[in-house]
Design an enzyme around this catalytic site. Sequence first.
Site, PDB file in Angstrom:
ATOM      1  CG  ASP A   1      -8.786  -4.286  -2.729  1.00  0.00           C
ATOM      2  OD1 ASP A   1      -9.929  -4.142  -2.259  1.00  0.00           O
ATOM      3  OD2 ASP A   1      -8.257  -3.467  -3.494  1.00  0.00           O
TER       4      ASP A   1
ATOM      5  CG  HIS B   1      -2.071   0.929   1.098  1.00  0.00           C
ATOM      6  ND1 HIS B   1      -1.955   2.278   1.331  1.00  0.00           N
ATOM      7  CD2 HIS B   1      -3.351   0.709   0.708  1.00  0.00           C
ATOM      8  CE1 HIS B   1      -3.134   2.841   1.101  1.00  0.00           C
ATOM      9  NE2 HIS B   1      -3.989   1.920   0.711  1.00  0.00           N
TER      10      HIS B   1
HETATM   11  N1  ACO Z   1       4.055  -7.697  -4.235  1.00  0.00           N
HETATM   12  C1  ACO Z   1       5.402  -7.734  -4.330  1.00  0.00           C
HETATM   13  N2  ACO Z   1       6.181  -6.648  -4.196  1.00  0.00           N
HETATM   14  C2  ACO Z   1       5.580  -5.485  -3.950  1.00  0.00           C
HETATM   15  C3  ACO Z   1       4.184  -5.390  -3.820  1.00  0.00           C
HETATM   16  C4  ACO Z   1       3.428  -6.556  -3.982  1.00  0.00           C
HETATM   17  N3  ACO Z   1       2.103  -6.531  -3.891  1.00  0.00           N
HETATM   18  N4  ACO Z   1       3.871  -4.104  -3.578  1.00  0.00           N
HETATM   19  C5  ACO Z   1       5.008  -3.425  -3.553  1.00  0.00           C
HETATM   20  N5  ACO Z   1       6.049  -4.255  -3.789  1.00  0.00           N
HETATM   21  C6  ACO Z   1       7.465  -3.897  -3.841  1.00  0.00           C
HETATM   22  C7  ACO Z   1       7.783  -3.311  -5.224  1.00  0.00           C
HETATM   23  O1  ACO Z   1       8.154  -4.299  -6.150  1.00  0.00           O
HETATM   24  C8  ACO Z   1       8.901  -2.377  -4.886  1.00  0.00           C
HETATM   25  O2  ACO Z   1      10.075  -3.140  -4.766  1.00  0.00           O
HETATM   26  P1  ACO Z   1      11.507  -2.539  -5.232  1.00  0.00           P
HETATM   27  O3  ACO Z   1      11.730  -1.360  -4.327  1.00  0.00           O
HETATM   28  O4  ACO Z   1      12.451  -3.665  -5.023  1.00  0.00           O
HETATM   29  O5  ACO Z   1      11.331  -2.136  -6.668  1.00  0.00           O
HETATM   30  C9  ACO Z   1       8.539  -1.865  -3.488  1.00  0.00           C
HETATM   31  O6  ACO Z   1       7.699  -2.850  -2.920  1.00  0.00           O
HETATM   32  C10 ACO Z   1       7.806  -0.544  -3.520  1.00  0.00           C
HETATM   33  O7  ACO Z   1       6.769  -0.632  -4.477  1.00  0.00           O
HETATM   34  P2  ACO Z   1       6.084   0.649  -5.093  1.00  0.00           P
HETATM   35  O8  ACO Z   1       5.335   0.273  -6.330  1.00  0.00           O
HETATM   36  O9  ACO Z   1       7.071   1.765  -5.210  1.00  0.00           O
HETATM   37  O10 ACO Z   1       5.094   1.039  -3.934  1.00  0.00           O
HETATM   38  P3  ACO Z   1       3.808   1.852  -4.104  1.00  0.00           P
HETATM   39  O11 ACO Z   1       3.568   2.483  -2.800  1.00  0.00           O
HETATM   40  O12 ACO Z   1       3.829   2.734  -5.282  1.00  0.00           O
HETATM   41  O13 ACO Z   1       2.745   0.684  -4.420  1.00  0.00           O
HETATM   42  C11 ACO Z   1       0.756  -0.502  -4.675  1.00  0.00           C
HETATM   43  C12 ACO Z   1       1.514   0.555  -3.865  1.00  0.00           C
HETATM   44  C13 ACO Z   1       0.545   0.013  -6.122  1.00  0.00           C
HETATM   45  C14 ACO Z   1      -0.596  -0.729  -4.013  1.00  0.00           C
HETATM   46  C15 ACO Z   1       1.584  -1.797  -4.715  1.00  0.00           C
HETATM   47  O14 ACO Z   1       1.840  -2.237  -3.407  1.00  0.00           O
HETATM   48  C16 ACO Z   1       0.916  -2.891  -5.545  1.00  0.00           C
HETATM   49  O15 ACO Z   1       1.051  -2.916  -6.773  1.00  0.00           O
HETATM   50  N6  ACO Z   1       0.181  -3.838  -4.869  1.00  0.00           N
HETATM   51  C17 ACO Z   1      -0.549  -4.881  -5.534  1.00  0.00           C
HETATM   52  C18 ACO Z   1      -1.890  -4.374  -6.024  1.00  0.00           C
HETATM   53  C19 ACO Z   1      -2.861  -4.128  -4.875  1.00  0.00           C
HETATM   54  O16 ACO Z   1      -3.031  -4.962  -4.008  1.00  0.00           O
HETATM   55  N7  ACO Z   1      -3.528  -2.969  -4.944  1.00  0.00           N
HETATM   56  C20 ACO Z   1      -4.550  -2.581  -3.960  1.00  0.00           C
HETATM   57  C21 ACO Z   1      -4.096  -1.418  -3.163  1.00  0.00           C
HETATM   58  S1  ACO Z   1      -5.199  -1.079  -1.856  1.00  0.00           S
HETATM   59  C22 ACO Z   1      -6.461  -0.246  -2.552  1.00  0.00           C
HETATM   60  O17 ACO Z   1      -6.414   0.320  -3.615  1.00  0.00           O
HETATM   61  C23 ACO Z   1      -7.692  -0.265  -1.764  1.00  0.00           C
END
Ligand code: ACO
Length: 379
Positions: free
Chosen positions: A315, A262
Amino acid sequence: MTQDSVKIHRGLVGVYFDRTKTTFINGKEGVLEYCGYSIHDLAENSTFEETAYLLLNGKLPNQSELSQFNTDLINSRPVSSKIIDIIRSIKDAHPMDVLRTSVSALSTFDEEAGDKSYEATMRKGIRLTSQVPTIVMAHNAIRNNKELIEPSKSLSHAANFLYMLNGETPSESASNLMDKDFIVHADHGSNASAFAARVCASTQADLHSAITTGIAVLSGPSHGGAAENVMKMVKEVGSPDKAKDYVTNLLKSKQRIMGFGHRVYKSQDPRAGHLREGVEKLSHEKGEPEWYEILVAVMDAMKPYQRRGINVNVDFFAGVIYHLLGIPTDLFVPIFAVGRIPGWTIQVLEQYEHNILLRPLLEYTGEHQQKYIPIEERK
Ligand code: ACO
């Protein structure tokens, strides 16, 4: 030609762009409050209707205020037959596309569509809160060649939503769980869809435009689409013993595990626990405990990632709950929208109240002083 040196905040991470009195989030400690009330208190003791009133009015209603609000919501449930005609004409599209199109079309039948006064916007927000579930379920009936089920005049918001799925009054535990789900999804600060709705409102566009924008932005898998993808993942995993390998393989190929991570919460998403309890209970009640067991196995496989602040989000559990309630997978994102209308509405009202055009800058990194070459001389 150079620009002064600028600091880029990619993704607007960590940027505060305004103030709100509606939702407080402390992502480090996993705290979420609506108008000062803990999400835990609201999820355990409130109803969606009461929580929607709280968000829209900034205070909990007394008995007569809540009764009037309930009446207004119930009276707003039916939608024009012209909207139903539009839904019929696009019935094979994804439910989020149908919802976005229908909400946009609703404005053309709403006599107050262009009235951006506080009072009219509030009335439209209440109407949309009730019309959106009717649209979602009308589309579901139409695409399955089933009779339309008129919205109930007596059931709660959550029970009516489930009732319109198949015409059966849901059990108390099913409607309570749906109610809780709508409560925890009702608002969430400056998430992508609420921010987009505010950008739209900041141009002085009307509420239907802002909510149509919110729905469009919610549809992406990084935002509202995660519950649908979690369900796909759980089906692909198939059994708890396969979860570890599944997760390892996805992570090895640099893919994300849906329902984890998140932008704001770096500890547990405080909404998730309420749905976890619900999915555990419901999967046992339905005699299908394996769904919950797979979720637990995926969480176990993801434990090492907690250190990096990657935890389950709201979610992760929602998808399996919807599945166990008999809701088709492609309705999972629209359900999120059903719960979020009060949140988008109050954020649009806040934006109007203290408006400034939301218009950030982009640092240009392309070429300068290019010579225009006539097309016939270009390679
Ligand atoms: N699985 C594996 N790795 C992850 C995940 C995940 N679900 N989420 C983040 N990471 C890792 C990324 O790969 C990244 O790693 P790195 O630094 O080695 O490149 C690091 O964590 C940071 O990720 P970002 O994308 O920069 O974090 P951000 O805060 O932008 O992402 C997001 C938030 C988009 C929700 C992300 O966690 C994601 O894609 N999750 C999966 C989709 C999801 O569940 N979305 C629902 C969100 S809740 C909602 O909308 C109600």
